[in-house]
Design a protein around this motif. Structure first.
Motif, PDB file in Angstrom:
ATOM      1  N   TRP A 258       5.502   1.014  -9.134  1.00 34.41           N
ATOM      2  CA  TRP A 258       4.369   1.224  -8.234  1.00 34.41           C
ATOM      3  C   TRP A 258       3.135   0.487  -8.739  1.00 34.41           C
ATOM      4  CZ3 TRP A 258       4.771   3.210  -3.494  1.00 34.41           C
ATOM      5  CH2 TRP A 258       5.962   3.891  -3.200  1.00 34.41           C
ATOM      6  N   HIS A 259       3.014   0.401 -10.043  1.00 29.77           N
ATOM      7  CA  HIS A 259       1.863  -0.308 -10.600  1.00 29.77           C
ATOM      8  C   HIS A 259       1.942  -1.793 -10.258  1.00 29.77           C
ATOM      9  CE1 HIS A 259      -1.474  -0.984 -13.249  1.00 29.77           C
ATOM     10  NE2 HIS A 259      -0.792  -1.909 -13.897  1.00 29.77           N
ATOM     11  N   GLU A 260       3.137  -2.366 -10.398  1.00 28.70           N
ATOM     12  CA  GLU A 260       3.319  -3.779 -10.058  1.00 28.70           C
ATOM     13  C   GLU A 260       3.105  -3.991  -8.563  1.00 28.70           C
ATOM     14  OE1 GLU A 260       7.277  -4.097 -11.561  1.00 28.70           O
ATOM     15  OE2 GLU A 260       6.622  -4.708 -13.563  1.00 28.70           O
ATOM     16  N   LEU A 261       3.580  -3.048  -7.780  1.00 28.21           N
ATOM     17  CA  LEU A 261       3.416  -3.132  -6.333  1.00 28.21           C
ATOM     18  C   LEU A 261       1.934  -3.151  -5.973  1.00 28.21           C
ATOM     19  CD1 LEU A 261       5.555  -3.128  -4.154  1.00 28.21           C
ATOM     20  CD2 LEU A 261       5.291  -0.667  -3.944  1.00 28.21           C
ATOM     21  N   PRO A 267      -2.610  -5.372  -1.610  1.00 26.02           N
ATOM     22  CA  PRO A 267      -3.688  -5.960  -0.803  1.00 26.02           C
ATOM     23  C   PRO A 267      -3.192  -6.550   0.520  1.00 26.02           C
ATOM     24  CG  PRO A 267      -3.866  -6.659  -3.094  1.00 26.02           C
ATOM     25  CD  PRO A 267      -2.566  -5.929  -2.973  1.00 26.02           C
ATOM     26  N   ARG A 268      -1.930  -6.948   0.588  1.00 25.32           N
ATOM     27  CA  ARG A 268      -1.397  -7.528   1.816  1.00 25.32           C
ATOM     28  C   ARG A 268      -0.840  -6.458   2.755  1.00 25.32           C
ATOM     29  NH1 ARG A 268       0.735 -12.713   0.986  1.00 25.32           N
ATOM     30  NH2 ARG A 268       0.921 -12.767   3.260  1.00 25.32           N
ATOM     31  N   VAL A 269      -0.626  -5.251   2.245  1.00 24.83           N
ATOM     32  CA  VAL A 269      -0.034  -4.176   3.056  1.00 24.83           C
ATOM     33  C   VAL A 269      -0.937  -2.949   2.953  1.00 24.83           C
ATOM     34  CG1 VAL A 269       2.049  -2.836   3.522  1.00 24.83           C
ATOM     35  CG2 VAL A 269       2.253  -5.104   2.485  1.00 24.83           C
ATOM     36  N   PRO A 270      -1.929  -2.838   3.818  1.00 28.46           N
ATOM     37  CA  PRO A 270      -2.926  -1.760   3.706  1.00 28.46           C
ATOM     38  C   PRO A 270      -2.309  -0.350   3.663  1.00 28.46           C
ATOM     39  CG  PRO A 270      -3.632  -3.376   5.333  1.00 28.46           C
ATOM     40  CD  PRO A 270      -2.245  -3.773   4.917  1.00 28.46           C
ATOM     41  N   LEU A 271      -1.241  -0.148   4.424  1.00 27.10           N
ATOM     42  CA  LEU A 271      -0.640   1.192   4.437  1.00 27.10           C
ATOM     43  C   LEU A 271      -0.087   1.543   3.056  1.00 27.10           C
ATOM     44  CD1 LEU A 271      -0.200   3.499   6.395  1.00 27.10           C
ATOM     45  CD2 LEU A 271       2.018   2.517   6.991  1.00 27.10           C
ATOM     46  N   LEU A 272       0.483   0.561   2.384  1.00 28.39           N
ATOM     47  CA  LEU A 272       0.981   0.787   1.027  1.00 28.39           C
ATOM     48  C   LEU A 272      -0.169   1.092   0.076  1.00 28.39           C
ATOM     49  CD1 LEU A 272       3.689  -1.744  -0.187  1.00 28.39           C
ATOM     50  CD2 LEU A 272       3.759   0.742  -0.270  1.00 28.39           C
ATOM     51  N   GLN A 273      -1.277   0.392   0.244  1.00 26.25           N
ATOM     52  CA  GLN A 273      -2.426   0.605  -0.623  1.00 26.25           C
ATOM     53  C   GLN A 273      -2.920   2.046  -0.503  1.00 26.25           C
ATOM     54  OE1 GLN A 273      -4.231  -1.650  -2.949  1.00 26.25           O
ATOM     55  NE2 GLN A 273      -4.552   0.515  -3.382  1.00 26.25           N
ATOM     56  N   GLN A 274      -2.921   2.573   0.729  1.00 26.03           N
ATOM     57  CA  GLN A 274      -3.360   3.959   0.930  1.00 26.03           C
ATOM     58  C   GLN A 274      -2.428   4.923   0.213  1.00 26.03           C
ATOM     59  OE1 GLN A 274      -4.224   4.986   5.116  1.00 26.03           O
ATOM     60  NE2 GLN A 274      -4.285   2.790   5.511  1.00 26.03           N
ATOM     61  N   LEU A 275      -1.147   4.638   0.258  1.00 22.60           N
ATOM     62  CA  LEU A 275      -0.166   5.506  -0.404  1.00 22.60           C
ATOM     63  C   LEU A 275      -0.319   5.454  -1.916  1.00 22.60           C
ATOM     64  CD1 LEU A 275       2.441   7.101  -0.935  1.00 22.60           C
ATOM     65  CD2 LEU A 275       3.727   5.018  -0.454  1.00 22.60           C
ATOM     66  N   ILE A 276      -0.458   4.255  -2.449  1.00 20.47           N
ATOM     67  CA  ILE A 276      -0.423   4.097  -3.904  1.00 20.47           C
ATOM     68  C   ILE A 276      -1.536   4.882  -4.583  1.00 20.47           C
ATOM     69  CG2 ILE A 276      -0.771   2.405  -5.760  1.00 20.47           C
ATOM     70  CD1 ILE A 276       0.963   0.483  -4.117  1.00 20.47           C
ATOM     71  N   SER A 277      -2.701   4.921  -3.967  1.00 17.02           N
ATOM     72  CA  SER A 277      -3.803   5.640  -4.605  1.00 17.02           C
ATOM     73  C   SER A 277      -3.553   7.152  -4.644  1.00 17.02           C
ATOM     74  CB  SER A 277      -5.116   5.332  -3.897  1.00 17.02           C
ATOM     75  OG  SER A 277      -5.022   5.695  -2.538  1.00 17.02           O
ATOM     76  N   ARG A 287       5.944   3.506 -14.522  1.00 15.29           N
ATOM     77  CA  ARG A 287       7.402   3.539 -14.675  1.00 15.29           C
ATOM     78  C   ARG A 287       8.140   3.701 -13.355  1.00 15.29           C
ATOM     79  NH1 ARG A 287       9.567   3.557 -19.292  1.00 15.29           N
ATOM     80  NH2 ARG A 287      11.573   4.129 -18.419  1.00 15.29           N
ATOM     81  N   ALA A 288       7.590   4.521 -12.477  1.00 16.94           N
ATOM     82  CA  ALA A 288       8.317   4.853 -11.251  1.00 16.94           C
ATOM     83  C   ALA A 288       8.457   3.633 -10.360  1.00 16.94           C
ATOM     84  CB  ALA A 288       7.584   5.964 -10.503  1.00 16.94           C
ATOM     85  N   THR A 289       9.565   3.570  -9.619  1.00 15.53           N
ATOM     86  CA  THR A 289       9.848   2.394  -8.791  1.00 15.53           C
ATOM     87  C   THR A 289       9.981   2.790  -7.324  1.00 15.53           C
ATOM     88  OG1 THR A 289      12.236   2.661  -8.992  1.00 15.53           O
ATOM     89  CG2 THR A 289      11.136   1.338 -10.687  1.00 15.53           C
ATOM     90  N   LEU A 290       9.797   1.818  -6.471  1.00 16.64           N
ATOM     91  CA  LEU A 290       9.979   2.011  -5.041  1.00 16.64           C
ATOM     92  C   LEU A 290      11.435   2.385  -4.756  1.00 16.64           C
ATOM     93  CD1 LEU A 290       8.808   1.796  -2.224  1.00 16.64           C
ATOM     94  CD2 LEU A 290       9.291  -0.640  -2.247  1.00 16.64           C
ATOM     95  N   GLY A 291      12.341   1.663  -5.393  1.00 16.01           N
ATOM     96  CA  GLY A 291      13.765   1.921  -5.182  1.00 16.01           C
ATOM     97  C   GLY A 291      14.163   3.319  -5.618  1.00 16.01           C
ATOM     98  N   GLY A 292      13.636   3.731  -6.775  1.00 15.18           N
ATOM     99  CA  GLY A 292      13.964   5.059  -7.274  1.00 15.18           C
ATOM    100  C   GLY A 292      13.490   6.138  -6.319  1.00 15.18           C
ATOM    101  N   ASN A 293      12.296   5.963  -5.786  1.00 20.83           N
ATOM    102  CA  ASN A 293      11.745   6.951  -4.861  1.00 20.83           C
ATOM    103  C   ASN A 293      12.622   7.058  -3.608  1.00 20.83           C
ATOM    104  OD1 ASN A 293       9.447   7.721  -2.578  1.00 20.83           O
ATOM    105  ND2 ASN A 293       9.076   8.642  -4.579  1.00 20.83           N
ATOM    106  N   LEU A 294      13.073   5.920  -3.099  1.00 23.61           N
ATOM    107  CA  LEU A 294      13.923   5.945  -1.902  1.00 23.61           C
ATOM    108  C   LEU A 294      15.276   6.560  -2.199  1.00 23.61           C
ATOM    109  CD1 LEU A 294      13.235   2.482  -0.236  1.00 23.61           C
ATOM    110  CD2 LEU A 294      12.445   4.731   0.515  1.00 23.61           C
ATOM    111  N   MET A 295      15.832   6.268  -3.370  1.00 20.70           N
ATOM    112  CA  MET A 295      17.166   6.767  -3.675  1.00 20.70           C
ATOM    113  C   MET A 295      17.180   8.238  -4.057  1.00 20.70           C
ATOM    114  SD  MET A 295      19.066   4.573  -2.659  1.00 20.70           S
ATOM    115  CE  MET A 295      20.395   5.741  -2.946  1.00 20.70           C
ATOM    116  N   THR A 296      16.057   8.771  -4.549  1.00 25.00           N
ATOM    117  CA  THR A 296      15.973  10.224  -4.723  1.00 25.00           C
ATOM    118  C   THR A 296      16.089  10.879  -3.350  1.00 25.00           C
ATOM    119  OG1 THR A 296      14.618  10.046  -6.703  1.00 25.00           O
ATOM    120  CG2 THR A 296      14.505  12.117  -5.505  1.00 25.00           C
ATOM    121  N   ALA A 297      15.583  10.162  -2.330  1.00 28.77           N
ATOM    122  CA  ALA A 297      15.755  10.570  -0.934  1.00 28.77           C
ATOM    123  C   ALA A 297      15.270  11.991  -0.670  1.00 28.77           C
ATOM    124  CB  ALA A 297      17.223  10.420  -0.512  1.00 28.77           C
TER     125      ALA A 297
END
Lengths: 462, 291
Positions: A258-261, A267-277, A287-297
């Motif tokens: 998420w930090h790398e994201l 900055p290119r995806v405003p909706l993601l920026q709102q989520l990340i904060s 440490r946490a990843t986008l993929g991990g979050n989706l796969m925890t489902a």
């Protein structure tokens, strides 16, 4: 297969032999007498266990210091890494500027949280540019001071001085993530260096648990004592950590944190920026990843509503090749996805073309670092005040993250006005049957569905 | 600031030691883990620890039979059994496993089977009031004639106020570490707000003189009232573990154990009637406070 690995701790090489792979970095440090890092929650919320890891800098060949929760790191994950603890921060000549600031400002009373704050502030001290102090400290709790003297210390930090050996280290590249094939105490931990190797391992061991950042899996292991006979970590696979723009889509590797994201894509995806904060804490996001979050489902995982609202697709890799699945179809039941037993989630594709207006709302008991009671990702494309496409995606109101399809369809061709709001509210309410649980009652969740839509209309209607 | 915290320099370097930090520096220490009740109210019929005792690293499984001294602790009423025959809250420890490592103690604790006879449980203040189930006699604090004044008031206002309980959430969980003193007595390191009471409790439970127990508390990682008396039971268990194994014994609760085993600032229910006049001045107040 071997039963030892090495890493660099406080500047010196150490070897780990024959320890249970379930051992956390925190447990290992404390058992060796490096008891500055404390356990206070064992689930990555308090930051008392914070340590610093040398990680890749964004956009340069150098490194940066990154604070992480040691309680959520399985020991084999630090194979090949460089780790720093509070015991090594002070120099021969005295306290580090971070430590001095905390002493000067009266930033400790019982002192239990203090080593964790030292490490968070250590990484903050060497980061360039620096975030707002309050943001940098958001993953550390204190029960005694009320935070002000800690924040004051963080805001009063000077800049690093030339000649500081900690600063000099950042000029060089971070350590490479080594492949690991480790077995001890009846449990196995593999960390393959390529996706092909990972797929081969998965085919050979379909019951093995896949691991990315570990910020969910290790919580379960810490609190419930869950053991995994075989873990396959995906964190060393470089191809899963890429973020690219290709064929009209942002292709986000499943291993991107998420930090790398936040740095590379938000900055290119405003909706993601709102989520990340609003996503967990800085230490977790390291440490946490986008993929991990989706796969925890989880039905209250926050990535899914946002990605559903953006019409994301997921890329699943199998030994035979890749397949793409619309995220909309991906969740098939409570914590169940379409990922096959021989597949690994490789990437998420998000269209570059963004909605005209989008909002992410997170309703939770605490403002930060909490699990959603209800989450909503709402997006519209507007053409001359008329909606041409709508996406209403919710978490926390069904067994899976879900879109309110009838409400989306009903809005097409209409403006955002009182009538369209009332119609959509009625349809959204009819689409879900939320439950009552520890976080919220059914009535509250239902009320939020209507309120969040109204909030969106109010904020977005031209 | 000219005056710094006495331990500030040690806080920021990690040199400041808390109880569990000390325990981890003693390689011969044994570590305790509780077996917790699955029922809110139940009789304990049988504890079967045979499987647990056979597991790797296990050095002792403590039950009431291991207590030579007092079985009940508690600052005023001594009504808190260390090893209950009748459990009175969900999660109450019924016995403790001591092993070479916390992980081994935890694994063995999961292998202890306990037979319970579940009993009816009163779970809310409202239920307790209905059932007339109180732990104490009511105390009354009164001045003047509240009923008379209420009746004479122009306006009265009555209602109920529910105040939820509060977890102390000290950042450092409950922890004690006990080793034998060279003179044969007991040296207790405890994260406690009341070292004397901890000393007394350990002495009572072990059935030895208080002058054979030294209780040391160098520092706590927060307490906020949660270690005023609740630290005593933890220290007593560690002392029993030390006595049973002959080794230094550490007991520290992780966060889920701590929150489920220790008491909180209790929930309160207030039922009130207030009377006031046209001028807005309060003239009478009758409050029933339940906790």
């Amino acid at each position: 297969m071997n039963d030892s690995f090495r890493f660099v701790l406080n500047g010196a090489a150490v070897q780990v032999d024959g320890l249970d792979p379930h051992t956390t970095l925190l447990g290992w440090l404390r058992a060796r007498g490096l008891s500055g890092a404390k356990e206070s929650c064992a689930e990555g919320e308090c930051g008392a266990c914070a340590v610093v890891v040398v990680a890749a800098a964004n956009g340069t060949d150098g490194s940066r210091y990154q604070t992480q929760n040691a309680c959520l790191i399985l020991l084999p994950e630090v194979a090949g890494a460089e780790v720093w603890t509070v015991e090594a921060v002070a120099g021969r000549d005295g306290l580090h500027p971070v430590q001095q600031a905390l002493v000067q400002h009266g930033s400790s009373q019982c002192g239990y949280c203090t080593p964790g704050f030292v490490m968070t502030m250590f990484a903050h001290y060497y980061s360039a540019p620096r975030r707002r102090a309050a943001e940098a400290l958001a993953g550390n709790l204190c029960r005694c001071t009320g935070y002000r003297p800690i924040r004051d210390a963080a805001e009063a930090l000077p800049l690093p001085v030339y000649g500081d050996p900690f600063l000099a280290r950042l000029q060089q590249a971070p350590p490479a993530a080594a492949a690991v094939a480790y077995e001890a105490c009846g449990a196995r931990f593999d960390r393959p260096a390529s996706l092909d190797e990972a797929l081969a391992l998965r085919r050979a061991h379909p019951a093995a648990t896949l691991l990315q950042g570990g910020t969910d899996l290790v919580v379960d292991s810490n609190l419930r004592g869950t053991r995994h006979a075989h873990v396959i970590s995906l964190s060393a696979i470089e191809s899963l950590r890429r973020c690219e723009e290709r064929d009209g889509a942002f292709v986000i590797g499943a291993g991107v944190t998420w930090h790398e994201l936040e740095e590379r894509l938000a900055p290119r995806v405003p909706l993601l920026q709102q989520l990340i904060s609003l996503f967990a804490s800085p230490l977790i996001r390291a440490r946490a990843t986008l993929g991990g979050n989706l796969m925890t489902a989880s039905p209250v995982g926050d990535a899914a509503p946002v990605l559903l609202a953006l019409d994301a697709t997921v890329e699943c890799a199998a030994p035979g090749g890749l397949r793409r699945i619309a995220l909309h179809d991906f969740f098939v039941g409570y914590r169940q996805t379409l990922l096959g037993d021989d597949e690994i989630l490789a990437a998420v594709h998000v269209p570059v073309d963004q909605p005209t207006a989008a909002r992410f709302y997170k309703v939770s008991k605490r403002e930060l670092d909490d699990i959603s009671s209800v989450a909503a990702a709402l997006a519209v494309r507007l053409d001359d005040g008329v909606v041409t496409r709508a996406r209403f995606a919710f978490g926390g109101v069904a067994a899976t993250p879900m879109r309110a399809l009838a409400a989306e369809d009903a809005l097409v061709g209409r403006p955002l006005d009182a009538t369209s709001l009332a119609d959509c509210q009625r349809l959204v309410l009819a689409a879900f049957t939320p439950i009552s649980d520890v976080r919220a009652s059914e009535a509250y969740r239902s009320a939020m569905l209507g309120s969040l839509l109204a909030k969106f209309w109010h904020e977005v209607a031209p | 600031m000219t005056q710094h915290h006495e331990s500030a320099g040690q806080h920021v370097t990690g040199e400041a030691l808390y109880v569990h930090d000390r325990a981890l520096r003693v390689p011969t220490a044994v570590h305790g883990w509780p077996v917790q009740s699955a029922h809110a109210h139940a009789r304990v019929l049988r504890i079967d620890a045979r499987r647990a005792r056979a597991m790797p690293g296990v050095r002792a499984v403590l039950t009431g039979e291991d207590v030579r001294g007092a079985h009940r602790i508690g600052p005023v009423r001594h009504d808190e059994p260390l090893f209950p025959d009748e459990v009175e809250y969900h999660g109450q420890p019924v016995c403790w496993v001591f092993a070479d490592s916390e992980a081994e103690a935890r694994a063995a604790a999961a292998a202890v089977t306990v037979d319970y006879e579940p009993l009816p449980a009163v779970l809310t203040i409202g239920q307790a009031i209905e059932a007339g189930s109180f732990l104490t006699d009511p105390q009354t604090i009164a001045t003047g004639d509240a009923d008379g004044a209420l009746a004479a008031c122009e306006y009265t206002f009555a209602g109920e106020l529910h105040i939820g309980g509060q977890e102390h959430f000290y950042l450092e969980m409950q922890a004690a570490f006990v080793h034998r003193d060279p003179s044969g007595g007991c040296h207790v390191h405890a994260s406690t707000q009341h070292p004397t009471e901890t000393q007394q409790t350990v002495a009572h439970v072990l059935g030895i003189g208080a002058n054979q127990v030294v209780c040391e508390c160098l520092r706590m990682g927060g307490a906020f009232g949660g270690k005023e008396s609740q630290a005593n039971g933890i220290a007593a268990i560690a002392a029993l573990g030390c006595a049973a194994t002959g080794r230094p014994a550490s007991v520290r609760l992780d966060r889920p154990r701590d929150m489920s085993i220790t008491g909180k600032r209790h929930t309160f229910l207030a039922r009130y009637a207030a009377g006031f006049g046209r001028d807005g001045r309060l003239r009478a107040l009758r409050v029933q406070l339940f906790s």
